[in-house]
Design an enzyme around this catalytic site. Structure first.
Site, short mmCIF file in Angstrom:
data_model
loop_
_atom_site.label_atom_id
_atom_site.label_comp_id
_atom_site.label_asym_id
_atom_site.label_seq_id
_atom_site.Cartn_x
_atom_site.Cartn_y
_atom_site.Cartn_z
N CYS A 95 0.93 -1.26 -0.03
CA CYS A 95 -0.12 -0.12 -0.03
C CYS A 95 0.94 1.20 0.02
O CYS A 95 2.11 1.14 0.65
CB CYS A 95 -0.93 -0.01 1.17
SG CYS A 95 -1.97 1.34 1.49
N HIS B 281 -8.90 -3.64 -2.27
CA HIS B 281 -8.11 -2.97 -1.38
C HIS B 281 -8.32 -1.50 -1.61
O HIS B 281 -8.49 -1.01 -0.49
CB HIS B 281 -6.87 -3.18 -2.12
CG HIS B 281 -5.64 -2.31 -1.21
ND1 HIS B 281 -4.50 -2.94 -0.75
CD2 HIS B 281 -5.69 -0.99 -1.26
CE1 HIS B 281 -3.62 -2.29 -0.34
NE2 HIS B 281 -4.17 -0.99 -0.43
N GLU B 282 -8.92 -0.95 -2.30
CA GLU B 282 -9.24 0.64 -2.68
C GLU B 282 -10.66 0.80 -1.99
O GLU B 282 -10.67 1.62 -1.33
CB GLU B 282 -9.21 1.01 -3.82
CG GLU B 282 -7.82 0.94 -4.70
CD GLU B 282 -6.51 1.28 -4.00
OE1 GLU B 282 -6.74 2.36 -3.33
OE2 GLU B 282 -5.53 0.67 -4.08
N HIS C 78 -10.31 1.12 1.60
CA HIS C 78 -9.71 2.57 1.98
C HIS C 78 -11.00 3.46 2.19
O HIS C 78 -10.77 4.41 3.33
CB HIS C 78 -8.63 3.08 0.98
CG HIS C 78 -7.49 2.88 1.16
ND1 HIS C 78 -6.60 2.99 2.10
CD2 HIS C 78 -6.43 2.20 0.32
CE1 HIS C 78 -5.35 2.17 1.86
NE2 HIS C 78 -5.44 1.98 0.83
ZN ZN Z 1 -3.66 1.02 0.20
#
Ligand code: ZN
Length: 184
Positions: free
Chosen positions: A110, A153-154, A157
């Site tokens: 990341c 993954h995004e 966030h």
């Molecule tokens: Zn990330």
């Protein structure tokens, strides 16, 4: 242009916030942010530009990572057929996913984490997603392989979740039931 010092790192409270839904039409500033996020990824994968500006290579970056708590991220990577995925994604949702899981065999990284965190990060192998483009057009898309993992993954966030939250703390490389490794 976005540089490494614009990217906030783990420990910053914005990375733990649930980002806000965006409303359309986007402001000029919000549209510019989308373009800048995507351009950062393109630059980060260009050896000459990346070297010149000291950019870490990335395939995805979310608005909260530049301290903007809004539901927007960019992806820039090839799919398994070699087609380039180049997207600015707004207000994304996973509408369905496979039972089968997947994980990157070498673990995830990341741009907001300046250390290696070893371990398998369990993800859905295939997802169907809905989101809006910066122009307010709604899109539906099926993703698998690395693009599916990057999308998850995004999206994490935007919900204040870091990839390592998903790693088994007692045994980071414990076998994940019903999941196959993605070799990178
Ligand atoms: Zn990330």
């Amino acid at each position: 242009m976005i540089l490494m010092h614009d990217i906030i790192r783990e420990g910053h409270p914005t990375l733990r916030e649930v980002a806000k839904e965006m409303t359309f039409p986007l402001t000029a500033e919000e549209k510019k942010l989308g373009e800048d996020l995507l351009q950062f990824l393109i630059n980060s994968q260009d050896p000459e530009i990346a070297n010149k500006h000291g950019l870490r290579s990335g395939i995805g970056i979310a608005a909260p990572q530049v301290n903007v708590s809004k539901r927007m991220f960019a992806l820039y990577l090839p799919d398994s057929k070699g087609n380039q995925i180049s997207l600015v994604v707004i207000n994304p949702k996973i509408v369905s996913h496979s039972v089968e899981g997947s994980y990157v065999a070498t673990g995830e990284g990341c741009l907001s984490v300046d250390r290696d965190v070893p371990g398998y990060v369990p993800r859905h192998a295939r997802i169907t997603v809905k989101f809006f483009t910066p122009n307010g057009e709604e899109k539906k898309m099926r993703l698998k392989g690395l693009p599916a993992i990057a999308f998850q993954h995004e999206l994490d966030h935007l919900n204040g979740i870091m990839f390592y939250d998903h790693i088994n703390k007692d045994n980071p490389f414990a076998e994940i039931p019903n999941a196959s490794p993605l070799e990178e």
